[in-house]
Design a protein around this motif. Sequence first.
Motif, PDB file in Angstrom:
ATOM      1  N   GLN A  37       0.816  -1.209   0.000  1.00 40.71           N
ATOM      2  CA  GLN A  37       0.000   0.000   0.000  1.00 40.71           C
ATOM      3  C   GLN A  37       0.858   1.271   0.000  1.00 40.71           C
ATOM      4  OE1 GLN A  37      -2.479  -1.554   3.480  1.00 40.71           O
ATOM      5  NE2 GLN A  37      -3.976  -0.247   2.463  1.00 40.71           N
ATOM      6  N   ALA A  38       2.136   1.165   0.374  1.00 37.80           N
ATOM      7  CA  ALA A  38       2.967   2.360   0.546  1.00 37.80           C
ATOM      8  C   ALA A  38       3.329   2.973  -0.802  1.00 37.80           C
ATOM      9  CB  ALA A  38       4.234   2.006   1.311  1.00 37.80           C
TER      10      ALA A  38
ATOM     11  N   ARG B 224       5.524   5.542  -0.780  1.00 37.47           N
ATOM     12  CA  ARG B 224       6.942   5.863  -0.600  1.00 37.47           C
ATOM     13  C   ARG B 224       7.398   5.305   0.744  1.00 37.47           C
ATOM     14  NH1 ARG B 224       4.170  10.316   0.458  1.00 37.47           N
ATOM     15  NH2 ARG B 224       3.984  10.880  -1.725  1.00 37.47           N
ATOM     16  N   THR B 225       8.713   5.171   0.869  1.00 37.50           N
ATOM     17  CA  THR B 225       9.283   4.691   2.129  1.00 37.50           C
ATOM     18  C   THR B 225      10.300   5.711   2.621  1.00 37.50           C
ATOM     19  OG1 THR B 225      11.063   3.479   1.046  1.00 37.50           O
ATOM     20  CG2 THR B 225       9.014   2.289   1.437  1.00 37.50           C
TER      21      THR B 225
ATOM     22  N   ARG C  10      -0.859   5.998   7.336  1.00 35.31           N
ATOM     23  CA  ARG C  10      -1.732   6.643   6.355  1.00 35.31           C
ATOM     24  C   ARG C  10      -1.925   8.088   6.795  1.00 35.31           C
ATOM     25  NH1 ARG C  10      -5.660   3.258   6.234  1.00 35.31           N
ATOM     26  NH2 ARG C  10      -5.289   2.307   4.215  1.00 35.31           N
TER      27      ARG C  10
ATOM     28  N   MET D 104       3.668   1.209   9.051  1.00 33.35           N
ATOM     29  CA  MET D 104       2.788   1.655   7.965  1.00 33.35           C
ATOM     30  C   MET D 104       1.938   2.815   8.485  1.00 33.35           C
ATOM     31  SD  MET D 104       3.459  -0.248   5.326  1.00 33.35           S
ATOM     32  CE  MET D 104       2.072   0.328   4.319  1.00 33.35           C
TER      33      MET D 104
ATOM     34  N   SER E 186      -1.569  10.136   1.515  1.00 38.39           N
ATOM     35  CA  SER E 186      -0.484   9.190   1.231  1.00 38.39           C
ATOM     36  C   SER E 186      -0.426   8.069   2.252  1.00 38.39           C
ATOM     37  CB  SER E 186       0.884   9.880   1.294  1.00 38.39           C
ATOM     38  OG  SER E 186       0.973  10.929   0.398  1.00 38.39           O
ATOM     39  N   VAL E 187      -0.009   6.910   1.774  1.00 34.77           N
ATOM     40  CA  VAL E 187       0.376   5.826   2.669  1.00 34.77           C
ATOM     41  C   VAL E 187       1.892   5.668   2.550  1.00 34.77           C
ATOM     42  CG1 VAL E 187       0.190   3.360   3.170  1.00 34.77           C
ATOM     43  CG2 VAL E 187      -1.842   4.670   2.494  1.00 34.77           C
ATOM     44  N   GLU E 188       2.563   5.659   3.700  1.00 35.29           N
ATOM     45  CA  GLU E 188       4.022   5.541   3.691  1.00 35.29           C
ATOM     46  C   GLU E 188       4.467   4.386   4.580  1.00 35.29           C
ATOM     47  OE1 GLU E 188       6.009   9.191   4.688  1.00 35.29           O
ATOM     48  OE2 GLU E 188       5.313  10.172   2.836  1.00 35.29           O
ATOM     49  N   ARG E 189       5.643   3.874   4.258  1.00 33.44           N
ATOM     50  CA  ARG E 189       6.296   2.891   5.133  1.00 33.44           C
ATOM     51  C   ARG E 189       7.519   3.567   5.732  1.00 33.44           C
ATOM     52  NH1 ARG E 189       9.069  -1.456   2.024  1.00 33.44           N
ATOM     53  NH2 ARG E 189      10.995  -0.595   2.890  1.00 33.44           N
ATOM     54  N   TRP E 190       7.617   3.569   7.042  1.00 33.40           N
ATOM     55  CA  TRP E 190       8.786   4.131   7.720  1.00 33.40           C
ATOM     56  C   TRP E 190       9.591   2.960   8.300  1.00 33.40           C
ATOM     57  CZ3 TRP E 190       7.815   9.253  10.909  1.00 33.40           C
ATOM     58  CH2 TRP E 190       7.239  10.203  10.062  1.00 33.40           C
TER      59      TRP E 190
END
Length: 499
Positions: free
Chosen positions: A366-367, A369-370, A465, A463, A408-412
């Motif tokens: 779903q991300a 960007r990371t 949002r 994750m 946005s959905v991001e992965r950190w």
Amino acid sequence: MSGVAGAGVLVAPILGCGSDAPGDGGVDAAPAPVFPVPPLDDGELVGGVRVFRLRLRSGSVEWVSGFPTATHGVNGAFLGPALRFRRGERVRLEVTNELGETTTLHWHGVQLPAASDGGPYQTIAAAATWVTEFDVVQPAMTAWYHPHLMERTARHVYMGIAGVILIEDDAQGVVLPSTYGVDDLPLVIQDRRLAADGTHPYSPGHVPSMHDQMAGLRGETMLVNGIRQLRGVVPRGLVRLRMLNGSNARAYNLGFTDGRSFVQVAGDGGLLAAPVTTTRVLLAPGERAELLVDFGDDPEGGAVALASFSGEVFAQLYTGTMGGAVADALDRTTFELMTFEVGAAPAAPLSPPSTLPPVIRMTADQAVRTRSIVLDMTGPSVTINGARMTSLGASVPAAINFQIPNGSVERWDVSNNSFMVHPLHIHNRHFQILDIDGQPPPVQLAGWKDTVLVAPGQVVRLMLRFEGITDAAFPYMFHCHILEHEDMGMMGQFYIVDP
Ligand SMILES: [Cu+2]
């Protein structure tokens, strides 16, 4: 009232508190009829808005007999009331600062517009009143509030400005013990380093050492709801404990001295996907957990202590010579925090829920960007991605400023390259832990969270949002919740902006 066998240093019985200290349950002859909890504040409905009036003021509490400790509190001498919000309502917070110095008040775990966040940008000058208003949009959970002034958060929290927020949401359809102060009990867990004269390293005129700033200030005196060696009476039955680690730096590995199991039903962001029966819950500073404990089989007059089995997790939280140097004796052992006494009254006839509403898990794909978030300590410095936030909007060597498009959905990917645990807290947006060192999180950590314990050497992927109200003028913070580290600049900021 006998003293609780603590860590060898907590030998005094509960000492009398100041006249308006929390609980005031010290040396009075009659046992308190209810559990010593912060006063419940439902606010006042004014034109459809629930209004809370909070006065930040100075006071004192006599934790050391004959030597009152100077404190801060909210509508009282130390700590503040439990604020009860309801999902779907609008709340207005009117915060009057009588401390004689600038501070802020941040609503930790609450989803709100950036201008209402109460972070370092929303300062409240001495003698000023800050009024902010927002809609309560999130499901039931236990949040909390505390100051967040740039470079002064640790001092203001340690002096006593903190309290819990109970967000209620009847639509979830889960029946839990909910009679406040009887079978629904917030437990604000804090440690304090008290000298023989009642002062501590944040008392007026005192400054913590560089070692204490690097390690995070730990103390040997345990307070629960502001009370030393608290003893509270619980009904014979199911009791809900809303645990908050409100300490500046110490993590607790909570359990009961008789080894009894309990059921964890909620973490930072509300209900878990399923109830978890366990004997331990590990809480880093800033984290919360809701536990159901059954005292139904206990004899009337029985007692059991809540303890931290810190030695069991020492090697996980502190590594190498440097890790050993920042930890203290309590981090290596087991020590008691408070005692539950079992009263005569039966509790409401409740059992722990067998199921909880599902938590829809986010997935890596779903991300859009990371980001890498690297937590580290080098020399006398605590850093995120090699930088320290040194003043509002600025950091050394480069600003840790994320501009995140709304929706946005991001992965950190959060990694800890240092030798000690850091709890990373992200304002406004709750996240899910995707995995920990590549492994899916256990159920206790698989719900929504706002603060995550990252142990040395770990990589925890989150994750997030980002959605809601955009604001190009005010950012939200993310930072280590060891408050000394936050004050030293282990913090960054992000803006949610129109895409
Ligand atoms: Cu830290």
